[in-house]
Design an enzyme around this catalytic site. Structure first.
Site, PDB file in Angstrom:
ATOM      1  N   LEU A 143      16.027  38.137  57.498  1.00  0.00           N
ATOM      2  CA  LEU A 143      15.610  37.131  58.474  1.00  0.00           C
ATOM      3  C   LEU A 143      15.650  37.805  59.842  1.00  0.00           C
ATOM      4  CD1 LEU A 143      17.547  33.824  57.576  1.00  0.00           C
ATOM      5  CD2 LEU A 143      15.137  34.334  57.147  1.00  0.00           C
ATOM      6  N   ASP A 144      14.701  37.478  60.706  1.00  0.00           N
ATOM      7  CA  ASP A 144      14.745  37.996  62.065  1.00  0.00           C
ATOM      8  C   ASP A 144      16.038  37.544  62.742  1.00  0.00           C
ATOM      9  OD1 ASP A 144      12.246  39.119  61.728  1.00  0.00           O
ATOM     10  OD2 ASP A 144      11.186  37.467  62.727  1.00  0.00           O
ATOM     11  N   ARG A 145      16.462  38.315  63.720  1.00  0.00           N
ATOM     12  CA  ARG A 145      17.712  38.021  64.417  1.00  0.00           C
ATOM     13  C   ARG A 145      17.726  36.619  65.002  1.00  0.00           C
ATOM     14  NH1 ARG A 145      20.408  41.859  69.153  1.00  0.00           N
ATOM     15  NH2 ARG A 145      22.299  40.618  69.453  1.00  0.00           N
TER      16      ARG A 145
END
Length: 317
Positions: A143-145
């Site tokens: 997942l993106d930050r």
């Protein structure tokens, strides 16, 4: 993860490690990166290319998949001391599902899933620090930050392999919620635009729609209109980097708070309202259990900061 060491001298020295069945099937480069924490990737790949890393006394390529019983020679590359103080602070995250094969957490926004690119540690390192008794713990996806929500981790090698196969073959369903700029028109829309990775002049990774890119498919459903903004559901049918963000931005509907593909003015406006993050949340996972085949449907509600913004938009159309 405990290793069977066949030979080891005082550090730095050559180590010979025997592969157990639980470790079998992974690439030698990934195995070494996990075993030799703190060693730069470039050092690992150079050692493989130069033949310093050997399996059963023979040279191998970086994509060699280790097998149970393999004897891996690890050269005297710089390794952290085993008695060095722990640098990663342990952390607990909300657990949505857990058994002996897998762990699903509700990741908060602002936390990277792993260290790298200027981030010294992420979810995986913090969970390993918090769970030293776990012999195996690996990310099953990313997942993106700045994306919150459901994140799957495997607790067994067999489960990790099955989860990777499932995702590669499109066997699961990953659903997200996103607040975007603009009045979304269609109740349901398929976006099929190829995506290509590229680097900015400063070396930052970005993604753009490009005919030379990889196929990417996102299904968008309208959940609610808020005048100048719309709440959307997004289902990933492929798993490209920044896929939802780029697909929506390409159509003129960037995600609120997106610092790569959105508007600085919009981001500043919502920051003043208390939303200091991107409004993208992994809300539902539909998949078969990687070992038993049992159907699972896991959910994570929108975080309070996102709900607060929706309440505000409801009252200020």
């Amino acid at each position: 993860m405990r290793k069977t060491v066949i030979a080891q001298d005082a550090p730095p020295s050559v180590r010979l490690v025997r592969i157990d069945p639980e470790e079998a099937g992974q690439r030698i480069d990934n195995f070494l990166l996990r075993l030799c924490k703190g060693v730069p990737k470039s050092h690992i790949y150079k050692a493989i290319r130069n033949g310093e890393v050997r399996v059963n006394k023979g040279r191998i390529a970086a994509d060699y998949r280790i097998e149970a019983g393999d004897a891996v020679r690890i050269p005297p590359i710089r390794l952290p001391r085993s008695d060095a103080p722990r640098r990663v602070p342990p952390a607990a995250f909300p657990v949505v599902y857990e058994d002996d094969a897998m762990l699903v957490i509700d990741k908060p926004a602002g936390v990277a899933v792993h260290g790298g690119s200027g981030v010294s540690f992420g979810v995986i390192e913090q969970l390993r620090a918090a769970r030293p008794h776990e012999p195996f713990l690996e990310l099953a996806h990313r997942l993106d930050r700045e994306t919150s929500g459901l994140l799957i981790l495997a607790k067994r090698r067999k489960a990790l392999t099955a989860l990777h196969d499932m995702m590669r073959e499109g066997g699961g369903r990953k659903h997200y919620q996103a607040l975007v700029v603009g009045d979304w028109v269609n109740d349901r829309q398929h976006i099929r635009l190829p995506l290509l990775k590229w680097l900015t002049a400063s070396g930052e990774r970005r993604v753009k729609v490009d005919a030379q890119g990889k196929p990417a498919h996102t299904i968008i459903t309208l959940q609610k209109r808020y005048g100048r903004y719309s709440l959307l559901g997004a289902e990933l049918r492929t798993g490209r980097t920044h896929q939802i963000r780029v697909h929506l931005a390409a159509g003129g509907h960037p995600i609120v708070g997106d610092d790569k593909y959105g508007s600085d003015e919009v981001r500043a406006h919502f920051a003043r309202l208390g939303l200091e993050r991107m409004f993208l949340h992994a809300c539902r996972l539909e998949l078969s259990h990687p070992l038993t085949g049992e159907p699972l449907c896991l959910t994570a509600p929108l975080p309070p900061a996102c709900l607060k913004i929706l309440d505000y938009l409801e009252q200020h159309p």
